[in-house]
Design a protein around this motif. Structure first.
Motif, mmCIF file in Angstrom:
data_model
loop_
_atom_site.group_PDB
_atom_site.id
_atom_site.type_symbol
_atom_site.label_atom_id
_atom_site.label_comp_id
_atom_site.label_asym_id
_atom_site.label_seq_id
_atom_site.Cartn_x
_atom_site.Cartn_y
_atom_site.Cartn_z
ATOM 1 N N VAL A 124 0.749 -1.028 0.043
ATOM 2 C CA VAL A 124 0.022 -0.087 0.104
ATOM 3 C C VAL A 124 1.166 1.044 -0.128
ATOM 4 O O VAL A 124 0.327 2.544 -0.137
ATOM 5 N N GLY A 125 2.084 1.206 0.118
ATOM 6 C CA GLY A 125 3.064 2.380 0.032
ATOM 7 C C GLY A 125 3.251 3.088 1.507
ATOM 8 O O GLY A 125 2.803 2.314 2.526
ATOM 9 N N PRO A 126 3.554 4.400 1.517
ATOM 10 C CA PRO A 126 3.800 5.041 2.763
ATOM 11 C C PRO A 126 2.429 5.212 3.456
ATOM 12 O O PRO A 126 1.524 5.499 2.931
ATOM 13 N N LEU A 127 2.731 5.315 4.800
ATOM 14 C CA LEU A 127 1.345 5.279 5.695
ATOM 15 C C LEU A 127 1.409 6.814 6.321
ATOM 16 O O LEU A 127 1.893 7.060 7.380
ATOM 17 N N GLY A 128 0.859 7.668 5.233
ATOM 18 C CA GLY A 128 0.976 9.058 5.515
ATOM 19 C C GLY A 128 2.340 9.614 5.070
ATOM 20 O O GLY A 128 3.030 9.119 4.774
ATOM 21 N N LEU A 129 2.052 11.094 5.262
ATOM 22 C CA LEU A 129 3.219 11.670 4.843
ATOM 23 C C LEU A 129 4.722 11.487 5.625
ATOM 24 O O LEU A 129 5.895 11.649 4.813
ATOM 25 N N GLY A 130 4.565 10.997 6.890
ATOM 26 C CA GLY A 130 5.795 11.014 7.449
ATOM 27 C C GLY A 130 6.471 9.636 6.922
ATOM 28 O O GLY A 130 7.885 9.757 6.711
ATOM 29 N N GLY A 131 5.691 8.542 6.297
ATOM 30 C CA GLY A 131 6.253 7.728 5.806
ATOM 31 C C GLY A 131 7.053 8.037 4.509
ATOM 32 O O GLY A 131 8.059 7.482 4.222
ATOM 33 N N ALA A 132 6.248 9.046 3.911
ATOM 34 C CA ALA A 132 6.880 9.379 2.545
ATOM 35 C C ALA A 132 8.126 10.033 2.653
ATOM 36 O O ALA A 132 9.031 9.836 2.028
ATOM 37 N N TYR A 133 8.181 10.927 3.616
ATOM 38 C CA TYR A 133 9.488 11.509 4.155
ATOM 39 C C TYR A 133 10.582 10.781 4.325
ATOM 40 O O TYR A 133 11.738 10.768 3.937
ATOM 41 N N TYR A 134 10.380 9.695 5.184
ATOM 42 C CA TYR A 134 11.322 8.762 5.366
ATOM 43 C C TYR A 134 11.870 7.941 4.433
ATOM 44 O O TYR A 134 13.076 7.808 4.282
ATOM 45 N N ARG A 135 11.033 7.502 3.496
ATOM 46 C CA ARG A 135 11.491 6.708 2.306
ATOM 47 C C ARG A 135 12.059 7.177 1.461
ATOM 48 O O ARG A 135 13.041 6.667 0.430
ATOM 49 N N ASP A 136 11.837 8.525 1.186
ATOM 50 C CA ASP A 136 12.142 9.211 -0.254
ATOM 51 C C ASP A 136 13.680 9.789 -0.101
ATOM 52 O O ASP A 136 14.035 10.200 -0.904
ATOM 53 N N ASN A 137 14.164 9.798 1.196
ATOM 54 C CA ASN A 137 15.346 10.444 1.557
ATOM 55 C C ASN A 137 16.474 9.302 1.802
ATOM 56 O O ASN A 137 16.199 8.290 2.636
ATOM 57 N N GLU A 138 17.797 9.289 1.053
ATOM 58 C CA GLU A 138 18.473 8.094 1.220
ATOM 59 C C GLU A 138 19.145 7.570 2.432
ATOM 60 O O GLU A 138 19.322 6.579 2.794
#
Length: 515
Positions: A124-138
């Protein structure tokens, strides 16, 4: 009655209230002190000499999430679907204004603190924007920070060459399609900004990093019309805080001809636009085919042409103002090894009782975009939202304008001239049950993430219902603060994708100081 999850969300807010309050109070006190100094110096805040001004922004935000919860095998690490984090954004620049050239150089520092480390699930991908920030940065760190060049451009005014209204901008700058000019009318420009602009290309400044674009923009602006042609490559940004780096494998060209308000019809503006998007990144595309059948963009480019139009009307009628919006777009091109054919459309109506106390404003609308009803026919029919500022149409950004049917109502009141309270209701459904339920805001990284992700609704159209409320308060010319809370009553499609909890909550508080 609030759910247990919603009460837990409130507990998170209380737990960090001292930290957030300290940040917000510090920003407000700084703003008040700086404004007092400006008054004493008898010149605009930030002005160094006439024509050269220091600009700045300081924004702090606290976010709390109780996201949908997927069911996972027992061997999988439990996910962080309930969490909070906070962030700061600082911008400092020098702005040049002369009769023949304008310019801006701006740096930006972004800080993200206490991000969730496990707010991601493969299905399902990131669980909210906090997950998106964490995953998108190396670095994949719970606390992130970055200092970079945000903007650097020169805008040459060609009036001295005998072409008044003609401008050429070169460098790194922002692009917000649909907002090529403003009228100066507060209500009309509110609709342009929040309901028309950035549906397909935007700076995505709601996120803590935003995005910018490297290239050129030619503008010919006259009293009755505006012509704009822009060729750019986007930077990283949005959820990836390394905005310094350009996404060199991605090309965008946008052009628009806008008939300004009142030029053709009373109270009405109209726009025709064309947008070209070419993506050759080494990233697998996201669509409703099995993963093994999806091509990498570098092997068979994503080339999407979009032609579209909008018409926006605001007219005084009776004790208030009537507004109407029509927006539509058709797409064609190549989706790697498939043909691409897709469409989207919006119709909205509203009426504001501008002469009554609170100036109540009632609005409603309907948006629908195409979905892919046959993954095996060689034609990709999911509308592609390109590089939007997605939150303008989805204040709780768990969905976007791809494969969606959105019926909504909006109620806005203004207790004071500098205070606005907005309440929204959305009934959400999938256009095609054979397609995915999409979210995301376009390319934010050169590698790793396509920019969109999809969830399987299990054959159901019923996404659910969203209710939310937001408050905006502008204290003075330099200080403002905002609050938002939204709750999703998930439907069958959400319970199929998120088997442990189909409902969700999201809220934030932010304060911003500008000069």
């Amino acid at each position: 009655m609030l759910s247990v999850k919603a009460l837990s969300l409130q507990k998170h807010t209380c737990r960090t209230r001292n930290r957030a309050a300290l940040l917000f109070c510090s920003l407000a006190i700084s703003a008040i002190n700086n404004e007092s100094l400006a008054a004493e110096n008898q010149k605009p805040l930030g002005q160094i000499v006439p024509g050269l001004t220091m600009t700045g922004e300081l924004r702090g935000r606290y976010e709390a999430w109780n996201f949908f919860e997927p069911g996972l095998p027992s061997v999988t690490t439990p996910t962080d679907h309930e969490y909070d984090f906070w962030a700061t954004r600082t911008r400092l620049g020098l702005k040049l204004e002369t009769d023949w050239v304008d310019g801006l150089v701006q740096t930006q520092h972004v800080g993200l603190y206490d991000l969730p480390a496990n707010a991601f699930a493969p299905a399902v991908g990131p669980l909210g924007l906090g997950g998106a920030y964490y995953r998108d940065n190396e670095s994949r760190s719970k606390s992130l920070s970055d200092l970079h060049l945000q903007e650097l451009w020169l805008n040459f005014k060609m009036g001295w060459l005998g072409a008044p209204g003609l401008n050429l901008k070169l460098g790194r700058f922002g692009v917000n399609e649909g907002l090529e000019y403003k009228t100066g009318d507060k209500s009309f420009d509110f609709l342009k900004t929040s309901r028309v602009s950035q549906r397909l290309i935007g700076n995505f400044d709601f996120t803590h990093a935003g995005r910018r674009f490297d290239g050129f923009s030619v503008v010919y602006d006259k009293p009755d019309y505006n012509f704009t042609a822009t060729g750019v490559r986007p930077t990283q940004g949005g959820f990836n805080i390394d905005v310094q780096s350009q996404i060199s494998a991605l090309d965008v060209f946008y052009t628009a001809l806008t008939s300004k308000r009142n030029a053709l019809l009373p109270g009405t503006e109209a726009r025709l636009f064309y947008l070209y998007y070419n993506d050759a990144r080494n990233i697998r595309v996201v669509d409703n085919r099995p993963l093994a059948q999806r091509s990498f963009a570098k092997d068979d480019n994503v080339r999407v042409h979009t032609i579209g139009t909008h018409s926006l009307t605001l007219l005084p009628i009776g004790p208030g103002q009537f507004d109407a919006l029509v927006w539509g777009a058709y797409q064609f091109g190549d989706w790697t090894d498939q043909e691409h054919r897709a469409w989207a459309g919006t119709a909205e109506l509203g009426y504001q009782f501008s002469q009554l106390p609170l100036k109540p404003w009632f609005r409603g609308g309907y948006t629908r975009s195409s979905g892919d009803d046959d993954r095996n026919d060689g034609t990709h029919k999911t509308f592609f939202q390109v590089l939007p500022t997605v939150r303008l149409q989805a204040l709780f950004p768990f969905y976007n304008l791809m494969n969606i049917e959105d019926t909504y109502a909006q109620f806005i009141v203004s207790p004071l001239d500098n205070v606005q309270v907005q309440m929204n209701y959305h009934h959400l459904a999938l256009s095609s049950t054979d397609d995915l339920f999409y979210a995301g805001a376009g390319a934010t990284s050169r590698t790793g993430s396509f920019g969109y992700f999809g969830r399987n609704g299990g054959g159901s159209r019923d996404v659910g219902q969203l209710i939310d409320v937001s408050l905006s308060h502008k204290l003075n010319d330099h200080v403002s603060w905002n609050m938002y809370y939204g709750h999703v009553f998930g439907g069958t499609a959400m319970s199929n994708a998120y088997t442990n909890n189909k409902n969700a909550d999201y809220g934030f508080v932010e304060v911003q100081f500008n000069f």
